[in-house]
Design a protein around this motif. Structure first.
Motif, PDB file in Angstrom:
ATOM      1  N   ARG A  73       0.830  -1.220   0.000  1.00 51.00           N
ATOM      2  CA  ARG A  73       0.000   0.000   0.000  1.00 51.00           C
ATOM      3  C   ARG A  73       0.857   1.259   0.000  1.00 51.00           C
ATOM      4  N   ALA A  74       1.950   1.240   0.781  1.00 52.95           N
ATOM      5  CA  ALA A  74       2.818   2.414   0.838  1.00 52.95           C
ATOM      6  C   ALA A  74       3.484   2.668  -0.506  1.00 52.95           C
ATOM      7  N   MET A  75       3.968   1.621  -1.144  1.00 53.52           N
ATOM      8  CA  MET A  75       4.612   1.798  -2.445  1.00 53.52           C
ATOM      9  C   MET A  75       3.599   2.189  -3.514  1.00 53.52           C
ATOM     10  N   GLN A  76       2.375   1.708  -3.388  1.00 52.44           N
ATOM     11  CA  GLN A  76       1.334   2.113  -4.334  1.00 52.44           C
ATOM     12  C   GLN A  76       1.045   3.612  -4.211  1.00 52.44           C
ATOM     13  N   ASP A  77       1.057   4.121  -2.988  1.00 54.78           N
ATOM     14  CA  ASP A  77       0.855   5.555  -2.783  1.00 54.78           C
ATOM     15  C   ASP A  77       2.007   6.363  -3.364  1.00 54.78           C
ATOM     16  N   ILE A  78       3.220   5.854  -3.223  1.00 55.91           N
ATOM     17  CA  ILE A  78       4.406   6.559  -3.715  1.00 55.91           C
ATOM     18  C   ILE A  78       4.491   6.526  -5.235  1.00 55.91           C
ATOM     19  N   PHE A  79       4.081   5.392  -5.825  1.00 54.99           N
ATOM     20  CA  PHE A  79       4.153   5.221  -7.280  1.00 54.99           C
ATOM     21  C   PHE A  79       2.745   5.007  -7.841  1.00 54.99           C
ATOM     22  N   PRO A  80       1.909   6.047  -7.869  1.00 56.04           N
ATOM     23  CA  PRO A  80       0.533   5.870  -8.348  1.00 56.04           C
ATOM     24  C   PRO A  80       0.438   5.514  -9.817  1.00 56.04           C
ATOM     25  N   GLU A  81       1.513   5.741 -10.572  1.00 59.46           N
ATOM     26  CA  GLU A  81       1.483   5.407 -11.999  1.00 59.46           C
ATOM     27  C   GLU A  81       1.699   3.911 -12.236  1.00 59.46           C
ATOM     28  N   LEU A  82       2.042   3.167 -11.178  1.00 60.58           N
ATOM     29  CA  LEU A  82       2.310   1.743 -11.299  1.00 60.58           C
ATOM     30  C   LEU A  82       1.168   0.912 -10.724  1.00 60.58           C
ATOM     31  N   ASN A  83       1.143  -0.353 -11.093  1.00 64.82           N
ATOM     32  CA  ASN A  83       0.296  -1.340 -10.441  1.00 64.82           C
ATOM     33  C   ASN A  83       1.222  -2.159  -9.553  1.00 64.82           C
ATOM     34  N   VAL A  84       1.074  -2.042  -8.237  1.00 61.50           N
ATOM     35  CA  VAL A  84       1.978  -2.678  -7.275  1.00 61.50           C
ATOM     36  C   VAL A  84       1.285  -3.877  -6.638  1.00 61.50           C
ATOM     37  N   THR A  85       1.955  -5.017  -6.628  1.00 66.24           N
ATOM     38  CA  THR A  85       1.436  -6.201  -5.961  1.00 66.24           C
ATOM     39  C   THR A  85       2.503  -6.774  -5.042  1.00 66.24           C
ATOM     40  N   GLY A  86       2.076  -7.642  -4.112  1.00 68.09           N
ATOM     41  CA  GLY A  86       2.998  -8.271  -3.178  1.00 68.09           C
ATOM     42  C   GLY A  86       2.954  -9.784  -3.296  1.00 68.09           C
ATOM     43  N   TRP A  87       4.098 -10.404  -3.082  1.00 66.96           N
ATOM     44  CA  TRP A  87       4.218 -11.856  -3.177  1.00 66.96           C
ATOM     45  C   TRP A  87       5.083 -12.356  -2.030  1.00 66.96           C
ATOM     46  N   THR A  88       4.575 -13.305  -1.262  1.00 67.11           N
ATOM     47  CA  THR A  88       5.388 -14.006  -0.267  1.00 67.11           C
ATOM     48  C   THR A  88       5.610 -15.419  -0.786  1.00 67.11           C
ATOM     49  N   VAL A  89       6.863 -15.743  -1.060  1.00 65.40           N
ATOM     50  CA  VAL A  89       7.179 -17.070  -1.580  1.00 65.40           C
ATOM     51  C   VAL A  89       7.593 -17.949  -0.406  1.00 65.40           C
ATOM     52  N   VAL A  90       6.967 -19.117  -0.316  1.00 64.79           N
ATOM     53  CA  VAL A  90       7.260 -20.087   0.735  1.00 64.79           C
ATOM     54  C   VAL A  90       8.200 -21.133   0.142  1.00 64.79           C
ATOM     55  N   LEU A  91       9.437 -21.138   0.594  1.00 59.96           N
ATOM     56  CA  LEU A  91      10.455 -22.028   0.067  1.00 59.96           C
ATOM     57  C   LEU A  91      10.533 -23.315   0.878  1.00 59.96           C
ATOM     58  N   SER A  92      10.934 -24.382   0.214  1.00 64.24           N
ATOM     59  CA  SER A  92      11.097 -25.675   0.869  1.00 64.24           C
ATOM     60  C   SER A  92      12.576 -25.940   1.133  1.00 64.24           C
ATOM     61  N   PRO A  93      12.931 -26.553   2.259  1.00 64.26           N
ATOM     62  CA  PRO A  93      14.344 -26.879   2.530  1.00 64.26           C
ATOM     63  C   PRO A  93      14.946 -27.806   1.485  1.00 64.26           C
ATOM     64  N   THR A  94      14.107 -28.594   0.805  1.00 60.46           N
ATOM     65  CA  THR A  94      14.609 -29.542  -0.190  1.00 60.46           C
ATOM     66  C   THR A  94      14.923 -28.896  -1.532  1.00 60.46           C
ATOM     67  N   GLY A  95      14.435 -27.681  -1.752  1.00 56.95           N
ATOM     68  CA  GLY A  95      14.632 -27.024  -3.040  1.00 56.95           C
ATOM     69  C   GLY A  95      13.588 -27.370  -4.072  1.00 56.95           C
ATOM     70  N   ASN A  96      12.626 -28.213  -3.716  1.00 58.78           N
ATOM     71  CA  ASN A  96      11.547 -28.569  -4.642  1.00 58.78           C
ATOM     72  C   ASN A  96      10.641 -27.355  -4.842  1.00 58.78           C
ATOM     73  N   LEU A  97      10.510 -26.898  -6.097  1.00 60.18           N
ATOM     74  CA  LEU A  97       9.748 -25.682  -6.369  1.00 60.18           C
ATOM     75  C   LEU A  97       8.261 -25.848  -6.086  1.00 60.18           C
ATOM     76  N   HIS A  98       7.770 -27.074  -6.052  1.00 62.52           N
ATOM     77  CA  HIS A  98       6.343 -27.325  -5.860  1.00 62.52           C
ATOM     78  C   HIS A  98       6.000 -27.641  -4.402  1.00 62.52           C
ATOM     79  N   GLU A  99       6.979 -27.534  -3.529  1.00 66.14           N
ATOM     80  CA  GLU A  99       6.749 -27.744  -2.099  1.00 66.14           C
ATOM     81  C   GLU A  99       7.143 -26.486  -1.340  1.00 66.14           C
ATOM     82  N   PRO A 100       6.455 -26.249  -0.220  1.00 68.11           N
ATOM     83  CA  PRO A 100       5.258 -26.946   0.250  1.00 68.11           C
ATOM     84  C   PRO A 100       4.034 -26.608  -0.603  1.00 68.11           C
ATOM     85  N   VAL A 101       2.981 -27.369  -0.425  1.00 61.52           N
ATOM     86  CA  VAL A 101       1.726 -27.127  -1.131  1.00 61.52           C
ATOM     87  C   VAL A 101       0.936 -26.082  -0.351  1.00 61.52           C
ATOM     88  N   ILE A 102       0.462 -25.054  -1.044  1.00 59.97           N
ATOM     89  CA  ILE A 102      -0.321 -23.989  -0.415  1.00 59.97           C
ATOM     90  C   ILE A 102      -1.764 -24.097  -0.912  1.00 59.97           C
TER      91      ILE A 102
END
Length: 315
Positions: free
Chosen positions: A235-264
């Protein structure tokens, strides 16, 4: 971009890396042109003076840079409408479908705006072309007293994912690592800019298994985990850059390195709930961010003024 919508660096026509000497020289030149006694405009002269007073003071310049130039006077009536989707927090999909739209340009060579080959004689680009041409800026590093080796390794995994699987598909995309938060004392681990879209990315590490995301916490059996706080930064970055579309992503990583784990598993949200941040595993992040950036307007564009502001906000 109108003059009132310019950053202090643009007002003085200096690069974001300008030295004190270069700022003083630029100020004298701009002040002579803008001064009312020399046929200039009083409002323009005030902008020149404000820019100089901010950039010549080390502490004020640091604060200005790390606020992403949020204090710049904006002329919203003259802003160009680049924003192509509802603001952060809406229910709109990150992948906007455009019936009958022209060919997608995400894979095309980058186009710089403003163009480097059209620089006005005597003016200085905000950042050099060589710097704007780099796809990756900064790397995870120590913050504060403690090294936080686990955090650095986690961030490095995310950098590798973005560098190997997102950036090659979108040559104009620029990855900036280690940004200061504009809202508090926290940090934004990664930001990916392409055209008029900006994805903010933080990460966490969890054992493999199935986790249920209910819009607030990740639940695994009797265990409840709250992801990193990112929504207020979006929200703060969206206010600062109103000309942009700002989204957020939290990536949950697995200790094994498997890109498909964990399952969300994404459970149904309460009525009226807004999702400002996507909670995904590594495969979901790669797929989602590529679609988000590629489906925006002019994804083959490098927005040089925005990139310059992001680079000055690195810790």
């Amino acid at each position: 971009m109108s003059e009132r919508n310019s950053s202090h660096y643009q007002v003085l026509q200096v690069a974001v890396t300008a030295t004190d000497k270069e700022i003083k020289v630029a100020y004298r030149r701009a002040a002579r042109t803008a001064h009312p006694d020399h046929g200039g405009d009083a409002a323009a002269f005030r902008r020149v003076t404000a820019a100089y007073e901010t950039l010549i003071d080390p502490q004020r310049r640091k604060a200005y840079d790390r606020s992403y130039a949020a204090g710049t006077v904006r002329d919203t009536a003259n802003d160009e409408a680049h924003f192509d989707a509802p603001p952060a927090g809406s229910r709109a999909s990150a992948t906007v479908h455009r019936p009958g739209s022209a060919r997608n340009t995400a894979g095309d060579p980058p186009i710089y705006v403003p163009a480097y080959d059209g620089v006005t004689p005597g003016s200085v680009p905000l950042i050099p072309l060589a710097q704007a041409s780099q796809q990756v800026h900064g790397m995870p590093r120590k913050r504060g007293i403690f090294g936080a080796e686990a955090r650095i390794q986690r961030e490095m995994r995310t950098v590798q994912l973005l560098t190997r699987q997102v950036l090659p598909a979108i040559p104009a995309a620029r990855l900036v690592n280690g940004l200061q938060s504009p809202a508090d004392n926290s940090h934004i681990d990664h930001a990916v800019l392409s055209g008029y879209r900006l994805a903010l990315v933080n990460s966490m590490l969890l054992p493999k298994g199935a986790y249920a995301w209910d819009g607030r916490t990740l639940n695994h059996g009797a265990r409840t985990i709250a992801p990193p706080q990112l929504a207020h930064l979006v929200r703060a970055m969206q206010d600062i850059f109103p000309e942009l579309n700002v989204t957020g992503w939290t990536v949950v990583l697995s200790p094994t390195g498997n890109l498909h784990e964990p399952v969300i598993d994404h459970h149904r949200r309460p009525s009226g709930a807004l999702e400002t941040v996507q909670i995904v595993n590594a495969a979901g992040m790669v797929r989602g961010i590529k679609e988000f950036l590629a489906s925006g307007p002019a994804p083959n564009t490098v927005n040089v003024p925005v990139l310059a502001r992001l680079l000055r906000g690195m810790h």
